[in-house]
Design a protein around this motif. Sequence first.
Motif, PDB file in Angstrom:
ATOM      1  N   TYR A   6      53.542  33.714  38.776  1.00 14.37           N
ATOM      2  CA  TYR A   6      52.627  34.333  37.825  1.00 14.37           C
ATOM      3  C   TYR A   6      51.207  34.181  38.367  1.00 14.37           C
ATOM      4  N   LEU A   7      50.584  35.311  38.643  1.00 14.97           N
ATOM      5  CA  LEU A   7      49.270  35.266  39.279  1.00 14.97           C
ATOM      6  C   LEU A   7      48.239  34.550  38.412  1.00 14.97           C
ATOM      7  N   HIS A   8      48.251  34.829  37.092  1.00 11.07           N
ATOM      8  CA  HIS A   8      47.217  34.233  36.246  1.00 11.07           C
ATOM      9  C   HIS A   8      47.372  32.718  36.161  1.00 11.07           C
ATOM     10  N   LEU A   9      48.633  32.221  36.179  1.00 11.96           N
ATOM     11  CA  LEU A   9      48.846  30.773  36.150  1.00 11.96           C
ATOM     12  C   LEU A   9      48.469  30.133  37.474  1.00 11.96           C
ATOM     13  N   THR A  10      48.862  30.772  38.568  1.00 11.56           N
ATOM     14  CA  THR A  10      48.563  30.222  39.889  1.00 11.56           C
ATOM     15  C   THR A  10      47.060  30.137  40.132  1.00 11.56           C
ATOM     16  N   MET A  11      46.370  31.229  39.830  1.00  9.36           N
ATOM     17  CA  MET A  11      44.922  31.237  40.046  1.00  9.36           C
ATOM     18  C   MET A  11      44.214  30.288  39.094  1.00  9.36           C
ATOM     19  N   GLY A  16      41.054  25.714  38.589  1.00  9.34           N
ATOM     20  CA  GLY A  16      40.837  24.511  37.784  1.00  9.34           C
ATOM     21  C   GLY A  16      40.769  23.256  38.641  1.00  9.34           C
ATOM     22  N   LEU A  17      41.662  23.143  39.625  1.00  5.30           N
ATOM     23  CA  LEU A  17      41.603  22.000  40.551  1.00  5.30           C
ATOM     24  C   LEU A  17      40.328  22.030  41.380  1.00  5.30           C
ATOM     25  N   GLY A  18      39.909  23.241  41.790  1.00  9.58           N
ATOM     26  CA  GLY A  18      38.649  23.360  42.516  1.00  9.58           C
ATOM     27  C   GLY A  18      37.460  22.916  41.676  1.00  9.58           C
ATOM     28  N   SER A  19      37.463  23.270  40.385  1.00  8.96           N
ATOM     29  CA  SER A  19      36.397  22.841  39.493  1.00  8.96           C
ATOM     30  C   SER A  19      36.379  21.322  39.342  1.00  8.96           C
ATOM     31  N   PHE A  20      37.545  20.724  39.206  1.00  3.18           N
ATOM     32  CA  PHE A  20      37.629  19.262  39.095  1.00  3.18           C
ATOM     33  C   PHE A  20      37.118  18.585  40.361  1.00  3.18           C
ATOM     34  N   PHE A  21      37.476  19.130  41.523  1.00  2.00           N
ATOM     35  CA  PHE A  21      37.019  18.562  42.797  1.00  2.00           C
ATOM     36  C   PHE A  21      35.499  18.681  42.925  1.00  2.00           C
ATOM     37  N   CYS A  22      34.938  19.835  42.557  1.00  2.00           N
ATOM     38  CA  CYS A  22      33.483  20.019  42.623  1.00  2.00           C
ATOM     39  C   CYS A  22      32.773  19.073  41.664  1.00  2.00           C
ATOM     40  N   SER A  60      24.290  22.846  43.750  1.00  2.00           N
ATOM     41  CA  SER A  60      25.383  23.718  44.162  1.00  2.00           C
ATOM     42  C   SER A  60      26.723  23.228  43.620  1.00  2.00           C
ATOM     43  N   MET A  61      26.945  21.913  43.633  1.00  2.00           N
ATOM     44  CA  MET A  61      28.234  21.394  43.169  1.00  2.00           C
ATOM     45  C   MET A  61      28.404  21.551  41.661  1.00  2.00           C
ATOM     46  N   LEU A  62      27.333  21.313  40.908  1.00  2.00           N
ATOM     47  CA  LEU A  62      27.445  21.458  39.452  1.00  2.00           C
ATOM     48  C   LEU A  62      27.635  22.920  39.067  1.00  2.00           C
ATOM     49  N   PHE A  63      26.878  23.800  39.712  1.00  2.00           N
ATOM     50  CA  PHE A  63      27.011  25.224  39.390  1.00  2.00           C
ATOM     51  C   PHE A  63      28.389  25.737  39.787  1.00  2.00           C
ATOM     52  N   LEU A  64      28.877  25.328  40.973  1.00  2.00           N
ATOM     53  CA  LEU A  64      30.199  25.781  41.400  1.00  2.00           C
ATOM     54  C   LEU A  64      31.294  25.229  40.497  1.00  2.00           C
ATOM     55  N   CYS A  65      31.106  24.019  39.976  1.00  2.00           N
ATOM     56  CA  CYS A  65      32.074  23.454  39.027  1.00  2.00           C
ATOM     57  C   CYS A  65      32.173  24.329  37.780  1.00  2.00           C
ATOM     58  N   PHE A  66      31.034  24.774  37.264  1.00  2.00           N
ATOM     59  CA  PHE A  66      31.034  25.635  36.076  1.00  2.00           C
ATOM     60  C   PHE A  66      31.607  27.013  36.397  1.00  2.00           C
ATOM     61  N   VAL A  67      31.270  27.550  37.569  1.00  4.76           N
ATOM     62  CA  VAL A  67      31.794  28.869  37.952  1.00  4.76           C
ATOM     63  C   VAL A  67      33.316  28.835  38.018  1.00  4.76           C
ATOM     64  N   LEU A  68      33.867  27.815  38.647  1.00  7.38           N
ATOM     65  CA  LEU A  68      35.327  27.732  38.797  1.00  7.38           C
ATOM     66  C   LEU A  68      36.016  27.443  37.465  1.00  7.38           C
ATOM     67  N   LEU A  69      35.376  26.642  36.610  1.00  9.76           N
ATOM     68  CA  LEU A  69      35.961  26.358  35.290  1.00  9.76           C
ATOM     69  C   LEU A  69      36.050  27.630  34.452  1.00  9.76           C
ATOM     70  N   ILE A  70      34.953  28.378  34.392  1.00 15.20           N
ATOM     71  CA  ILE A  70      34.947  29.620  33.607  1.00 15.20           C
ATOM     72  C   ILE A  70      35.891  30.646  34.231  1.00 15.20           C
ATOM     73  N   SER A  71      35.934  30.714  35.555  1.00 13.24           N
ATOM     74  CA  SER A  71      36.819  31.671  36.227  1.00 13.24           C
ATOM     75  C   SER A  71      38.279  31.363  35.958  1.00 13.24           C
TER      76      SER A  71
END
Length: 577
Positions: A6-11, A16-22, A60-71
């Motif tokens: 499922y694309l929506h679950l995979t992405m 979400g993991l990328g946001s947590f890492f950032c 950059s890390m805080l903004f990217l964390c928010f971008v990935l969370l919302i995405s």
Amino acid sequence: MVWKIYLHLTMMLSLGLGSFFCGLVFFVVSFSGMSNVIEWELMTLNSVCVSFVMIFDWISMLFLCFVLLISSSVLYYSGSYMKGDANFDRFMYLVLMFVFSMGMMVLSPNLISILLGWDGLGLVSYALVIFYQNEKSANAGMLTILSNRIGDVAILLAIGLMVKLGSWNFIFSVYELSDKDWVLLKVLVMLAAMTKSAQMPFSAWLPAAMAAPTPVSALVHSSTLVTAGVYLMVRFSPALEDSSIQSVLLIVSCLTMFMAGLGANFEYDLKKIIALSTLSQLGVMLSILSLGYPDLSFVHLLSHALFKALLFMCAGVIIHSVSGYQDIRCMGCLVKFMPLSVSFMTVANLALCGFPFLSGFYSKDMILEVAFMSKINFISLILYVLATGLTVSYTFRLIFYSLSGSFNLSSLSNLEDGDKIMSNSMIVLSMSAVFMGAVLIWMLFPEPYMICLSGLMKNLVLMISILGASLGYLMNLMNVTCNMKSLSNYSSVTMGGSMWFLPFLSTKEVSKISLSGGAVMEKMVDKGWFEFMGPQGVYYSLSKLFFILSVLQVNGIKVFMKMFLIMVVILGFSLYV
């Protein structure tokens, strides 16, 4: 055993993991006080190094964390919203490319590598705006990409000017850019930010981009495309201190937020009302940045991203439930049928108004108090006050028409909060819209601001908000009377409700001038002097020269003998004399 992907679950899981890492990297970088830079040299041109650079600092890390969370929330939401679409996979991959382009821009302190993400945002946004492939989408996509191309050209010119610095890593030399030598570079960067963040007179494309699917609007208007210009100005903010550019940016941004707030009070399209609220908040961010407070602008950028994404997702659920209508006059009394979605939308609306102890309150209230305390002119002060009142006014007008007004729906509408995927994706953002503003203030401002205001100025925001809420809700109870009054003042109402004719001026007039001017230029320049002095002139001159050479080559012996006899006669005559 066959695994179904499922694309929506995979992405969602990946982002979400990328946001947590950032987020982890942000805490490490913040507590250590260090910034890490990775540089990859591509080529060297006259001692100027062309390199690909990535910076990992707290911004950059805080903004990217928010971008990935919302995405991740938006992509999970899209799994239900777009599941019946024939091009679902293409939509998912386009959104993923959009997020990748934003990440490229956020991590780049180099103007050349920023251009990759900057152009990627423009190109993918065009593909997403024309996703539904109809005439309206095509026109909106063309307006969007052509408006953004102005900013792309400004970035290219700025790259050419920065050759003088010997490097395009502006983040290391941004403190040395004085007005004496670099005012043109600052103007170009400001122009690029104004086009990407849709400031006047480039505001027409932002409501037009609502032709894209609602999940795209939730992503574009919260943390990606429109915030790219604000983020670029935050990076360039040290160069703007004590600069003449600040006053220009302040007036433009104040006019933008007033114009957007005024237009939203006349608009009936649900998505366009939210789009105009985004435009108003972008004006707030750039105005406080022009006053010399980039940290406040950045905090409001992050908190605004959370509740604006939630607001668009709630709007998408409502549009689905009311059979695709977007006119708020065709809604009403939704609080009785969709209590969960209405609750989320009310939280987002109140956060947008700056209701106490929601995420928008901490940044917006501080922005207004700092602006009132700063040395700004009277016009900017009045525009701040009016824009604040108009924001609360159109928010309560939206609540009246869609959530709590009289029931105006057709009997075929399926009104319920039955979709678990959409509801679950909104829960994360709703919690963030409630608590994240306080968390950001505690993390980024450990030392409090000293704000000294009189009692009247301190309570001015509260009084204006109460007045705006009263006008926005009570005046629409008398909507018949208001409509009659608006018909009697049709010209002024049309100007206020059409963004001061910016969509008309950005499309018909520009195309008319460019087409007529282009025809004259083609006739006089391209097919005239350029042909005479260029290809045709060179061809005519060369043809004459080649004719002379060919005559000499074909009749070479005759010419040589004649020249030889002439020389012998001259020599004999000279000897005889």
